[in-house]
Motif scaffolding. Structure first.
Motif, short mmCIF file in Angstrom:
data_model
loop_
_atom_site.label_atom_id
_atom_site.label_comp_id
_atom_site.label_asym_id
_atom_site.label_seq_id
_atom_site.Cartn_x
_atom_site.Cartn_y
_atom_site.Cartn_z
N ILE A 1 0.84 -1.18 0.00
CA ILE A 1 0.00 0.00 0.00
C ILE A 1 0.88 1.24 0.00
CG2 ILE A 1 -0.22 0.09 2.54
CD1 ILE A 1 -3.13 1.03 2.05
N LEU A 2 0.52 2.23 -0.82
CA LEU A 2 1.28 3.46 -0.97
C LEU A 2 0.50 4.62 -0.38
CD1 LEU A 2 3.58 5.25 -2.13
CD2 LEU A 2 2.29 5.29 -4.29
N LEU A 3 1.11 5.33 0.58
CA LEU A 3 0.53 6.53 1.17
C LEU A 3 1.24 7.73 0.57
CD1 LEU A 3 0.20 5.47 4.93
CD2 LEU A 3 -1.48 5.25 3.09
N ASP A 4 0.57 8.43 -0.32
CA ASP A 4 1.18 9.55 -1.01
C ASP A 4 1.03 10.82 -0.17
OD1 ASP A 4 2.49 10.93 -2.97
OD2 ASP A 4 0.74 11.15 -4.28
N GLU A 5 2.10 11.64 -0.16
CA GLU A 5 2.11 12.90 0.59
C GLU A 5 1.68 12.68 2.04
OE1 GLU A 5 -0.05 15.90 -1.50
OE2 GLU A 5 1.29 15.88 -3.22
N VAL A 6 2.35 11.74 2.67
CA VAL A 6 1.98 11.36 4.03
C VAL A 6 2.20 12.51 5.01
CG1 VAL A 6 4.25 10.44 4.65
CG2 VAL A 6 2.20 9.48 5.71
N ASN A 7 3.04 13.48 4.66
CA ASN A 7 3.28 14.62 5.55
C ASN A 7 2.05 15.51 5.68
OD1 ASN A 7 3.99 15.12 2.72
ND2 ASN A 7 4.47 17.20 3.38
N LEU A 8 1.10 15.36 4.78
CA LEU A 8 -0.14 16.15 4.84
C LEU A 8 -1.26 15.39 5.55
CD1 LEU A 8 -0.16 17.65 1.22
CD2 LEU A 8 0.75 18.68 3.32
N ALA A 9 -0.98 14.17 5.99
CA ALA A 9 -2.02 13.37 6.64
C ALA A 9 -2.34 13.95 8.01
CB ALA A 9 -1.55 11.93 6.78
#
Length: 223
Positions: free
Chosen positions: A169-177
């Motif tokens: 699973i890929l979490l894109d732009e995780v810094n914005l989560a």
């Protein structure tokens, strides 16, 4: 599977959503058919499988669930399953027919004297049948509560499915989560044997992480 930045905890872990009865029954029916094919001969039980497919197509949910529950306790003879697919009860013998009664009693005694089948079911499969029985009980209750109407059921999110099945699973732009989204990952990534607990569903037992599960997190550099 790629997860966009708009994903929240409900998308990853899941939540209660309105579903129709077919959506509730389909997963347990698929699991039953998969386990059935591992335990019994599909060729010798072709008519039984056709009967189950017919019940599902005709939306006879209660009958279908009843038959699947009964399958756990049926007898196996030479790899052939002999279920009572229609769920019929034996007719009461006529009190005047004494001879038939004696024959039936004799047949039961002979059946009890027969040696057990040499075919042994794998203990792992027996455990899976027990787990399936618990799931069938839960689904049967849901169907009774909301037959022909909409019901609420917990739908597992993409992260939970990936953890169970060993997907990536890929979490894109995780810094914005959101902090809530990141917090749900703590128990999964803290150690090698990390797991998830779906407290939202009321679970107490953790979901173990599949050995092939991978989580990839990406972020854009700060500008």
């Amino acid at each position: 599977k790629d997860q966009p930045q708009q994903s929240d905890v409900a998308d990853l872990l899941g939540g209660f959503k309105p579903v129709n009865i077919r959506t509730i029954v389909l997963p347990v029916f698929s699991k039953f058919m998969e386990l059935f094919s591992k335990t019994f001969s599909k060729t010798l039980n072709a008519k039984f499988i056709q009967t189950l497919d017919k019940y599902f197509a005709q939306k006879k949910w209660r009958v279908l669930l009843k038959v699947m529950m009964k399958t756990k306790s049926v007898k196996v003879d030479a790899h052939k399953l002999v279920p009572d697919a229609e769920g019929k009860k034996d007719k009461k013998p006529n009190s005047d027919n004494t001879h038939n009664n004696q024959q039936q009693e004799h047949a039961k005694e002979m059946e009890q004297e027969q040696p057990p089948s040499k075919r042994k079911i794998n203990p792992t499969l027996l455990k899976q049948w027990d787990n399936l029985g618990l799931l069938l009980n839960r689904v049967s209750y849901q169907v009774e509560q909301a037959e022909s109407n909409f019901a609420f059921s917990f739908i597992e999110g993409s992260l939970v499915k990936a953890v169970k099945q060993g997907d990536w699973i890929l979490l894109d732009e995780v810094n914005l989560a959101s902090p809530e989204t990141l917090q749900c990952l703590n128990g999964l990534l803290e150690q090698k044997s990390g797991s998830l607990v779906l407290t939202e569903r009321g679970d107490l037992r953790p979901i173990p992480r599949h050995k092939d599960f991978r989580l990839i997190a990406c972020m854009n550099p700060a500008t």
